[in-house]
Design an enzyme around this catalytic site. Structure first.
Site, mmCIF file in Angstrom:
data_model
loop_
_atom_site.group_PDB
_atom_site.id
_atom_site.type_symbol
_atom_site.label_atom_id
_atom_site.label_comp_id
_atom_site.label_asym_id
_atom_site.label_seq_id
_atom_site.Cartn_x
_atom_site.Cartn_y
_atom_site.Cartn_z
ATOM 1 N N SER A 99 0.873 -1.230 0.036
ATOM 2 C CA SER A 99 -0.061 -0.156 0.025
ATOM 3 C C SER A 99 0.779 1.115 -0.038
ATOM 4 O O SER A 99 0.475 2.475 -0.291
ATOM 5 C CB SER A 99 -0.902 -0.023 1.201
ATOM 6 O OG SER A 99 -0.133 -0.090 2.456
ATOM 7 N N ASN B 272 0.236 -1.299 -6.195
ATOM 8 C CA ASN B 272 0.375 -0.336 -5.102
ATOM 9 C C ASN B 272 -1.183 -0.175 -4.655
ATOM 10 O O ASN B 272 -1.959 0.644 -5.057
ATOM 11 C CB ASN B 272 0.870 1.004 -5.594
ATOM 12 C CG ASN B 272 0.598 2.244 -4.552
ATOM 13 O OD1 ASN B 272 0.563 3.243 -4.865
ATOM 14 N ND2 ASN B 272 0.799 1.673 -3.176
ATOM 15 N N ASP C 48 2.895 -11.334 4.949
ATOM 16 C CA ASP C 48 3.778 -10.927 5.917
ATOM 17 C C ASP C 48 2.922 -9.336 6.547
ATOM 18 O O ASP C 48 3.442 -8.215 6.139
ATOM 19 C CB ASP C 48 5.124 -10.639 5.587
ATOM 20 C CG ASP C 48 5.961 -10.031 6.876
ATOM 21 O OD1 ASP C 48 5.365 -10.130 7.892
ATOM 22 O OD2 ASP C 48 7.195 -9.524 6.559
ATOM 23 N N CYS D 19 2.780 -10.925 13.242
ATOM 24 C CA CYS D 19 3.545 -10.290 14.048
ATOM 25 C C CYS D 19 2.737 -9.487 15.505
ATOM 26 O O CYS D 19 3.405 -8.647 15.969
ATOM 27 C CB CYS D 19 4.423 -9.086 13.544
ATOM 28 S SG CYS D 19 3.438 -7.789 12.646
#
Ligand code: SAH
Length: 395
Positions: A250, A276, A299, A339
């Site tokens: 992004s 994008n 990820d 994460c």
């Protein structure tokens, strides 16, 4: 020195040497310690057990510097701790190939709230706790003395500082940093890093070992790198012979830097496609177009900042994993990560398992991944483990 006297119930925390003392565990504060000031820590039966920094506005009211009542928290203390952390990295990092890594991983290096990352000749720091901020000048002097960097840059521009009664700040604190982008080497690959404005301290150092692992799977593969940032996984995949890499990200500036990083490693952009755009949207579009890939990397950024967002975050993880599983060719490989510290490894595996069920695919875990070894997890601080990854074989 002011002191805190703990409740009886806190004895077990002290025994386990957990470095956080929550406000609810404190019976009484004697004196009026200011933000970050040193306090002596006493058990309920008045035994001195160590010292820490006081943080009046945080739920984590004291972060313990030492469980040795005799140990002084002075310049020699910081020299010892920082040298110890440095010697671990010298053992685990081949510095002839990698000059970008975490030197100090906060609580897990016995320095609560302090992050120090090396970027070639520079150090980038985050002072995330009132105590780390309180001792900042000494810490900077010790870092300068041990590492002799060209510059020390601060990236404490993070919201967690406000919980500690501190303002987010960013800027050069010692030496110089004239370049807009610093070139670093990771496992022999070159990367440009925006220290001043990039994510975290500039680069996702915690994925180093996992990026290396991609090399074993990418040869001849049509790769989809979702949340690609500055092209870390893409460089490794292309260098090991991936047929094509599609990046979805992004941030336009991150994608532009990814292109530079790919070229800087002598790799061609002709087999790279950049989107994008929003990963959630593009994965749906690819599904509708019946596109397929051999290797997909997921990820994403942290989907949750607090325990109250776990359900919503779980839905987000399930969504992208389900879509990715549907896009994989039989025999395809999924590298999927989380994460978010609030999502446990068990919960993450369950989410991916739910996605696998709904996708109708047969999915096997072939490897379980975590953060790179320069982000150690001290056994008395299990909260230090936050990055989880699964490598899945999909049929
Ligand atoms: N794998 C990368 C790090 C990824 S960090 C590496 O090895 O360096 C997560 C990235 O996801 C960030 O660059 C962020 O800009 C991007 N991002 C966040 N939300 C996104 C979305 N919905 N769609 C696409 N990219 C997104």
């Amino acid at each position: 020195m002011p002191s805190v006297i703990l409740k009886k119930a806190a004895d077990s925390f002290i025994k386990r040497k957990h470095p956080w003392i929550f406000s609810g565990a404190i019976e009484k504060v004697e004196g009026s310690p200011s933000n970050g000031e040193m306090v002596q820590i006493f058990t309920s039966n008045k035994k001195l057990v160590g010292s820490g920094s006081f943080s009046p506005s945080s739920q984590i009211r004291v972060r313990v510097w030492s469980f040795d009542p005799e140990e002084k928290i002075d310049i020699d203390f910081f020299k010892r701790k920082i040298s110890l952390a440095h010697s671990l990295r010298e053992k685990i990092i081949d510095t002839s190939k990698t000059n970008v890594y975490r030197i100090i991983n906060a609580e897990s290096d016995e320095l609560p709230g302090l992050i120090v990352d090396r970027y070639a000749d520079y150090l980038v720091c985050q002072f995330l706790s009132a105590g780390a901020e309180f001792h900042k000048k000494i810490i900077i002097d010790v870092l300068d003395d041990i590492f002799k960097p060209l510059g020390i840059f601060e990236r404490s521009d993070v919201d967690v500082r406000t919980k500690e009664g501190l303002q987010p700040v960013q800027g050069l604190i010692k030496g110089t940093l004239s370049e807009d982008f610093v070139e670093v080497r990771e496992n022999g690959f070159k990367f440009l890093v925006d220290i001043k404005g990039g994510h975290k301290t500039g680069f996702y150092l915690d994925q180093r070992d996992n990026r290396k692992l991609i090399s074993e799977f990418a040869k001849g593969k049509n790769v989809l790198n979702c949340f690609s940032y500055t092209g870390g996984f893409s460089v490794y995949a292309l260098a090991s012979g991936a047929e094509k890499v599609t990046q979805i990200e992004s941030s336009l500036s991150a994608l532009e830097l990814a292109n530079k990083n790919i070229e800087r490693n002598g790799l061609s952009l002709t087999t790279v496609e950049n989107m994008n755009d929003d990963v959630f949207k593009v994965l749906r579009k690819f599904r509708d177009e019946r596109k397929s890939f051999d290797l997909i990397i997921l990820d994403p950024p942290k989907f949750t900042e607090s325990a109250s967002q776990i359900q919503q975050a779980s839905r987000g993880y399930k969504d992208i994993n389900l879509l990715a599983l549907k896009l994989l060719n039989p025999g395809g490989i999924l590298f999927t990560f989380s994460c978010s510290g609030h999502i446990s490894p068990e919960l993450f595996q369950k989410i991916v398992a739910d996605a696998a069920l709904d996708s109708g695919r047969k999915v096997k875990i072939i490897k379980q991944l975590t953060q790179s070894s320069d982000h150690p997890v001290s056994l008395n601080f299990p909260e230090g483990l936050y990055l989880k990854g699964l490598v899945c074989l999909v049929n």
